[in-house]
Design a protein around this motif. Structure first.
Motif, short mmCIF file in Angstrom:
data_model
loop_
_atom_site.label_atom_id
_atom_site.label_comp_id
_atom_site.label_asym_id
_atom_site.label_seq_id
_atom_site.Cartn_x
_atom_site.Cartn_y
_atom_site.Cartn_z
N ALA A 160 0.82 -1.16 -0.06
CA ALA A 160 0.06 0.09 -0.13
C ALA A 160 0.84 1.14 0.06
CB ALA A 160 -1.07 0.03 1.27
N ASN A 161 0.30 2.23 -0.63
CA ASN A 161 1.03 3.58 -0.36
C ASN A 161 2.25 3.63 -1.24
OD1 ASN A 161 -1.41 4.58 1.09
ND2 ASN A 161 -0.05 3.66 2.86
N LEU A 162 2.40 2.97 -2.39
CA LEU A 162 3.71 3.12 -2.86
C LEU A 162 3.86 4.52 -3.45
CD1 LEU A 162 4.04 -0.37 -4.90
CD2 LEU A 162 5.28 0.45 -2.77
N GLY A 163 2.79 5.14 -3.99
CA GLY A 163 2.85 6.37 -4.54
C GLY A 163 3.53 7.43 -3.71
N SER A 164 3.30 7.30 -2.34
CA SER A 164 3.85 8.32 -1.49
C SER A 164 5.36 7.89 -0.92
CB SER A 164 3.01 8.23 -0.15
OG SER A 164 3.18 6.78 0.70
N LEU A 165 5.97 7.06 -1.53
CA LEU A 165 7.42 6.50 -1.31
C LEU A 165 8.32 7.15 -2.38
CD1 LEU A 165 6.98 3.04 0.01
CD2 LEU A 165 7.15 4.94 1.40
N PRO A 166 9.64 7.48 -2.02
CA PRO A 166 10.54 7.92 -2.98
C PRO A 166 10.53 6.57 -4.00
CG PRO A 166 11.40 8.35 -0.74
CD PRO A 166 10.20 7.47 -0.60
N SER A 167 10.95 6.95 -5.24
CA SER A 167 10.93 6.28 -6.41
C SER A 167 11.88 4.71 -6.23
CB SER A 167 11.50 6.84 -7.63
OG SER A 167 11.66 6.15 -8.64
N LEU A 168 12.91 4.92 -5.83
CA LEU A 168 13.63 3.66 -5.50
C LEU A 168 13.37 2.96 -4.26
CD1 LEU A 168 17.58 5.20 -5.62
CD2 LEU A 168 16.04 3.71 -7.26
N THR A 169 12.73 3.72 -3.12
CA THR A 169 12.05 2.71 -2.21
C THR A 169 10.75 2.09 -2.48
OG1 THR A 169 12.90 4.44 -0.61
CG2 THR A 169 11.36 2.98 0.16
N ALA A 170 9.98 2.71 -3.32
CA ALA A 170 8.86 2.04 -3.98
C ALA A 170 9.11 1.00 -4.76
CB ALA A 170 8.18 3.19 -4.68
N GLN A 171 10.13 1.01 -5.42
CA GLN A 171 10.54 0.08 -6.32
C GLN A 171 11.12 -1.29 -5.70
OE1 GLN A 171 13.88 0.94 -9.13
NE2 GLN A 171 13.27 -0.81 -10.44
N GLY A 172 11.86 -0.63 -4.57
CA GLY A 172 12.44 -1.80 -3.75
C GLY A 172 11.38 -2.75 -3.23
N ALA A 173 10.36 -1.96 -2.62
CA ALA A 173 9.31 -2.39 -1.72
C ALA A 173 8.43 -3.27 -2.75
CB ALA A 173 8.38 -1.50 -1.12
N ASP A 174 8.35 -2.95 -3.99
CA ASP A 174 7.49 -3.87 -4.91
C ASP A 174 8.16 -5.01 -5.23
OD1 ASP A 174 5.05 -3.90 -6.70
OD2 ASP A 174 6.75 -3.96 -8.02
N ILE A 175 9.44 -4.87 -5.42
CA ILE A 175 10.46 -6.14 -5.97
C ILE A 175 10.22 -7.13 -4.75
CG2 ILE A 175 12.71 -6.93 -6.33
CD1 ILE A 175 13.16 -4.26 -7.95
N TYR A 176 10.28 -6.43 -3.81
CA TYR A 176 10.56 -7.55 -2.39
C TYR A 176 9.20 -8.14 -2.25
CZ TYR A 176 10.81 -9.20 2.46
OH TYR A 176 10.66 -9.97 3.59
N ALA A 177 7.98 -7.54 -2.25
CA ALA A 177 6.70 -7.94 -2.31
C ALA A 177 6.43 -9.18 -3.10
CB ALA A 177 5.55 -6.98 -2.19
N ARG A 178 6.96 -8.92 -4.33
CA ARG A 178 6.64 -10.02 -5.60
C ARG A 178 7.68 -10.86 -5.26
NH1 ARG A 178 3.84 -7.88 -9.68
NH2 ARG A 178 3.54 -5.50 -9.74
N TRP A 179 8.82 -10.67 -4.84
CA TRP A 179 9.53 -12.07 -4.40
C TRP A 179 8.93 -12.80 -3.23
CZ3 TRP A 179 12.00 -13.64 0.15
CH2 TRP A 179 12.83 -14.59 -0.05
#
Length: 216
Positions: free
Chosen positions: A57-76
């Motif tokens: 949730a709330n990926l849009g409110s995070l810095p770009s690199l942080t949001a990308q890392g969180a999304d990659i981790y969640a998919r892993w």
């Protein structure tokens, strides 16, 4: 069936129940209790893994690199969702055994009496107290399958509160188990030292094995 009877007694009369378990149950019973305390949550995690993927949730409110890392981790995590509970089961079991071994070594170094098998038996029953949370964890797993985020969040909060209560209860039983298994002849100072180290180790074990997986 006696494991569940012992569980009820641990909830109703924890200290007297622990004395009975110490006197009447074997190491195999304690190991069986420990195995169940690890296997049931792992099985429910496998059930919850049948649910759909949900991005953080709330990926849009995070810095770009942080949001990308969180999304990659969640998919892993989602890709490995069926393997992770198995790894967690093995890792948690090793942690419990290691914690029991460290406390036993410290107690023996302080010239305490008591055998490792007796302490491990009591540790297994202490861990078994955690299955009290299994019914609520089952509800949480079913909500994950349905993809009901709102109810899942509420149930997750209840699970957190229940987990805290169980943690405090297990602390008390773990401390008593340590004192009984050590049967130390090192005096009050030695007993207090062993108990403090035991509770610190228990807190570390629970902090590691109770980490919730990221929301998927």
């Amino acid at each position: 069936m006696f494991l569940w009877t012992d569980l009820v007694e641990l909830v109703r009369h924890p200290f007297s129940a622990l004395r009975v378990i110490d006197a009447r149950r074997s190491l195999a019973h304690g190991v069986g209790a420990l195995a169940l305390s690890l296997a049931l949550p792992a099985a429910l995690s496998e059930l919850g893994a049948l649910g759909p993927f949900r991005p953080p949730a709330n990926l849009g409110s995070l810095p770009s690199l942080t949001a990308q890392g969180a999304d990659i981790y969640a998919r892993w995590v989602y890709q490995n969702r069926f393997a992770l509970p198995v790894y967690g089961l093995v890792f948690s079991g090793v942690l419990w055994l290691l914690a029991a071994a460290v406390i036993h070594v410290i107690a023996r170094a302080l010239r305490g009496r008591g055998d490792f098998s007796g302490f491990l038996k009591l540790v297994g029953y202490t861990a078994f107290l955690g299955v009290i949370a299994v019914p609520l964890a089952l509800v949480d797993a079913l909500l994950k399958i349905r993809g009901d985020v709102r109810l899942e969040l509420q149930v997750g909060q209840l699970l957190g509160l229940l987990g805290l209560a169980i943690f405090l209860w297990q602390n008390a039983l773990y401390g008593l188990s340590t004192e009984r298994a050590v049967a130390a002849v090192v005096g009050p100072t030695g007993i207090v030292l062993v108990l403090v180290v035991a509770l610190i180790i228990l807190a570390i074990v629970f902090a590691i094995i109770s980490q919730p997986p990221p929301a998927l």
